[in-house]
Design a protein around this motif. Structure first.
Motif, PDB file in Angstrom:
ATOM      1  N   ASP A 218       1.229   6.856 -58.002  1.00 46.81           N
ATOM      2  CA  ASP A 218       1.731   8.213 -57.757  1.00 46.81           C
ATOM      3  C   ASP A 218       1.390   8.679 -56.347  1.00 46.81           C
ATOM      4  O   ASP A 218       2.205   9.344 -55.685  1.00 46.81           O
ATOM      5  N   ASP A 219       0.189   8.342 -55.883  1.00 44.89           N
ATOM      6  CA  ASP A 219      -0.204   8.693 -54.515  1.00 44.89           C
ATOM      7  C   ASP A 219       0.644   7.935 -53.501  1.00 44.89           C
ATOM      8  O   ASP A 219       1.099   8.490 -52.493  1.00 44.89           O
ATOM      9  N   GLN A 220       0.864   6.657 -53.756  1.00 41.23           N
ATOM     10  CA  GLN A 220       1.660   5.841 -52.842  1.00 41.23           C
ATOM     11  C   GLN A 220       3.085   6.391 -52.715  1.00 41.23           C
ATOM     12  O   GLN A 220       3.616   6.523 -51.603  1.00 41.23           O
ATOM     13  N   VAL A 221       3.682   6.709 -53.830  1.00 39.58           N
ATOM     14  CA  VAL A 221       5.053   7.225 -53.841  1.00 39.58           C
ATOM     15  C   VAL A 221       5.149   8.552 -53.091  1.00 39.58           C
ATOM     16  O   VAL A 221       6.099   8.786 -52.338  1.00 39.58           O
ATOM     17  N   GLU A 222       4.164   9.407 -53.273  1.00 31.30           N
ATOM     18  CA  GLU A 222       4.175  10.697 -52.567  1.00 31.30           C
ATOM     19  C   GLU A 222       4.061  10.489 -51.053  1.00 31.30           C
ATOM     20  O   GLU A 222       4.719  11.180 -50.272  1.00 31.30           O
ATOM     21  N   GLY A 223       3.241   9.528 -50.645  1.00 30.60           N
ATOM     22  CA  GLY A 223       3.124   9.232 -49.215  1.00 30.60           C
ATOM     23  C   GLY A 223       4.423   8.705 -48.638  1.00 30.60           C
ATOM     24  O   GLY A 223       4.829   9.079 -47.525  1.00 30.60           O
ATOM     25  N   ILE A 224       5.089   7.818 -49.373  1.00 29.68           N
ATOM     26  CA  ILE A 224       6.377   7.271 -48.923  1.00 29.68           C
ATOM     27  C   ILE A 224       7.416   8.378 -48.819  1.00 29.68           C
ATOM     28  O   ILE A 224       8.192   8.439 -47.854  1.00 29.68           O
ATOM     29  N   TYR A 225       7.448   9.251 -49.800  1.00 28.50           N
ATOM     30  CA  TYR A 225       8.391  10.377 -49.804  1.00 28.50           C
ATOM     31  C   TYR A 225       8.192  11.264 -48.572  1.00 28.50           C
ATOM     32  O   TYR A 225       9.141  11.627 -47.875  1.00 28.50           O
ATOM     33  N   ASN A 237       0.160   3.728 -42.154  1.00 20.04           N
ATOM     34  CA  ASN A 237      -0.577   3.179 -43.290  1.00 20.04           C
ATOM     35  C   ASN A 237      -0.568   4.181 -44.444  1.00 20.04           C
ATOM     36  O   ASN A 237      -0.905   5.357 -44.249  1.00 20.04           O
ATOM     37  N   ILE A 238      -0.201   3.707 -45.639  1.00 21.44           N
ATOM     38  CA  ILE A 238      -0.345   4.518 -46.843  1.00 21.44           C
ATOM     39  C   ILE A 238      -1.170   3.702 -47.835  1.00 21.44           C
ATOM     40  O   ILE A 238      -0.733   2.652 -48.317  1.00 21.44           O
ATOM     41  N   GLY A 239      -2.361   4.168 -48.098  1.00 19.52           N
ATOM     42  CA  GLY A 239      -3.262   3.475 -49.008  1.00 19.52           C
ATOM     43  C   GLY A 239      -4.500   4.319 -49.225  1.00 19.52           C
ATOM     44  O   GLY A 239      -4.674   5.374 -48.612  1.00 19.52           O
ATOM     45  N   ASN A 240      -5.353   3.843 -50.106  1.00 20.95           N
ATOM     46  CA  ASN A 240      -6.599   4.543 -50.399  1.00 20.95           C
ATOM     47  C   ASN A 240      -7.727   3.919 -49.587  1.00 20.95           C
ATOM     48  O   ASN A 240      -7.973   2.714 -49.693  1.00 20.95           O
ATOM     49  N   PRO A 241      -8.413   4.700 -48.745  1.00 20.41           N
ATOM     50  CA  PRO A 241      -9.435   4.114 -47.873  1.00 20.41           C
ATOM     51  C   PRO A 241     -10.756   3.787 -48.568  1.00 20.41           C
ATOM     52  O   PRO A 241     -11.655   3.237 -47.941  1.00 20.41           O
ATOM     53  N   TYR A 242     -10.870   4.109 -49.873  1.00 22.33           N
ATOM     54  CA  TYR A 242     -12.120   3.813 -50.568  1.00 22.33           C
ATOM     55  C   TYR A 242     -12.178   2.316 -50.865  1.00 22.33           C
ATOM     56  O   TYR A 242     -11.369   1.779 -51.610  1.00 22.33           O
ATOM     57  N   GLU A 243     -13.152   1.645 -50.300  1.00 17.19           N
ATOM     58  CA  GLU A 243     -13.242   0.181 -50.321  1.00 17.19           C
ATOM     59  C   GLU A 243     -14.229  -0.293 -51.382  1.00 17.19           C
ATOM     60  O   GLU A 243     -15.267   0.342 -51.615  1.00 17.19           O
ATOM     61  N   ILE A 244     -13.900  -1.419 -52.022  1.00 16.05           N
ATOM     62  CA  ILE A 244     -14.817  -1.993 -53.010  1.00 16.05           C
ATOM     63  C   ILE A 244     -14.718  -3.512 -52.941  1.00 16.05           C
ATOM     64  O   ILE A 244     -13.651  -4.064 -52.653  1.00 16.05           O
ATOM     65  N   SER A 245     -15.839  -4.198 -53.198  1.00 13.20           N
ATOM     66  CA  SER A 245     -15.798  -5.660 -53.219  1.00 13.20           C
ATOM     67  C   SER A 245     -15.138  -6.125 -54.509  1.00 13.20           C
ATOM     68  O   SER A 245     -15.164  -5.431 -55.538  1.00 13.20           O
ATOM     69  N   GLY A 288       0.199  15.079 -43.573  1.00 16.53           N
ATOM     70  CA  GLY A 288      -0.627  15.923 -44.442  1.00 16.53           C
ATOM     71  C   GLY A 288      -0.875  15.252 -45.781  1.00 16.53           C
ATOM     72  O   GLY A 288      -0.999  15.915 -46.815  1.00 16.53           O
ATOM     73  N   TRP A 289      -0.976  13.922 -45.756  1.00 16.74           N
ATOM     74  CA  TRP A 289      -1.116  13.148 -46.997  1.00 16.74           C
ATOM     75  C   TRP A 289      -2.464  12.456 -47.065  1.00 16.74           C
ATOM     76  O   TRP A 289      -2.972  11.949 -46.066  1.00 16.74           O
ATOM     77  N   GLU A 290      -3.026  12.434 -48.245  1.00 18.22           N
ATOM     78  CA  GLU A 290      -4.149  11.561 -48.571  1.00 18.22           C
ATOM     79  C   GLU A 290      -4.164  11.377 -50.081  1.00 18.22           C
ATOM     80  O   GLU A 290      -3.624  12.209 -50.822  1.00 18.22           O
TER      81      GLU A 290
END
Length: 328
Positions: A218-225, A237-245, A288-290
């Motif tokens: 849902d976040d990705q689609v809103e960013g693309i829109y 770049n459209i993605g979530n910056p929270y990183e995990i191994s 204005g997206w995150e």
């Protein structure tokens, strides 16, 4: 009513984009050759007056009789299993397909947004990845068919923008997940969920120290829109910056599913990137997206979706037959 053509419409992201633009009051024309897509993802739209579907391969000449305001080019295999099994088609949809759609956009005076990927950065030497980083890509490695198709796609899109003055947009998509993903397509989340549902041990490649950043659909689609409707032509770049191994994420999956699987380790595939984390400064300042959906919430929604599927639907989600296409 604004009209939009969405290629790859029966795929994971494409189908969610069809939903979004229908909800926003657009007339949506979906197009897909169904090599990796599934009509089940969009069958709920067939009864609508403002949706129609074309079964077509965009690597061949694309004709749409209607006028168009926008085109979203999302036709492409997007998972390692897919593009390693159909490498020629992957290259063709990124080159010939993009050329065909740029020509269509020019003829219709439509704005075109292409789906690029974080894979253009390859195994990055810069962390997190900003849009001005040129990447570290092995052009002749097994993943090169996808990476280079997307890099060429970006170059051709910018050439049309600069030479013809075509309105274009480029989204660089980082790992995205959610309902309608195909299980066992080689990507981390569906692979882990598929193994969990079958009661299998979770497979981690390498030592699991490699990182990923997961963005809910849902976040990705809103960013693309927002990018499509913006005035910005450079990649975003459209993605979530929270990183995990990957190892920590496997442990999260075991906790989420409430199962007792073990984690088993296998050799790291060639050119598998060690780090994936988007710098989304540009998306924040220009669009204005995150992202808003945290991983715990998004993963619960995704796991609940797969648990709700029948055995037949799960099997269909796991397998795709490429035998008809693997020599073209």
């Amino acid at each position: 009513m604004k009209k939009i053509l969405i290629t790859g419409a029966a795929g994971f992201l494409g189908s969610h984009l069809c939903d979004k633009f229908i909800d926003e009051g657009f007339k949506v024309i979906g197009m897909d050759n169904l090599i990796t897509g599934d009509l089940k993802n969009i069958e709920h739209l067939f009864k609508l007056d403002n949706f129609e579907f074309y079964h077509h391969d965009v690597s061949k000449f694309v004709h749409v009789a209607d006028e168009l305001d926008y085109i979203l080019h999302f036709a492409s295999p997007a998972s390692p299993i897919d593009y390693l099994k159909i490498p020629i088609q992957t290259l063709k949809v990124g080159s010939l397909g993009t050329h065909n759609l740029l020509g269509l956009a020019k003829a219709k005076d439509a704005r075109l947004l292409i789906a690029s990927t974080s894979e253009v950065y390859g195994d990055p030497l810069v962390h997190p990845q900003t849009e001005d980083y040129y990447g570290n890509v092995n052009t002749i490695g097994p993943r090169g068919v996808y990476d280079e198709a997307k890099r060429f796609q970006e170059s051709m899109t910018m050439a049309y923008h600069r030479f013809h003055g075509l309105e274009t947009r480029i989204v660089r998509i980082f790992n995205t997940y959610g309902p309608r993903m195909r299980l066992n397509d080689g990507r981390v989340i569906p692979a882990f969920i598929g193994q969990a549902l079958r009661g299998e041990d979770l497979t981690v490649f390498g030592d699991g120290s490699q990182t990923r950043s997961f963005c809910y659909v849902d976040d990705q689609v809103e960013g693309i829109y927002k990018l499509l409707l913006s005035d910005y032509a450079e990649p975003v770049n459209i993605g979530n910056p929270y990183e995990i191994s990957i190892l920590d994420f496997a442990e999260e999956i075991i906790k989420l599913t409430g199962t007792e699987q073990k984690i088993v380790f296998k050799p790291l595939p060639k050119d598998d990137p060690m780090q994936r984390q988007p710098d989304i400064t540009r998306a924040k300042s220009i669009l204005g997206w995150e992202p808003k959906v945290n991983r715990e919430e998004g993963m619960k929604l995704t796991y609940d979706y797969f648990k709700s599927l029948s055995k037949e639907e799960l099997q269909r989600s796991e397998h795709k037959d490429f035998s008809v296409h693997n020599r073209k």
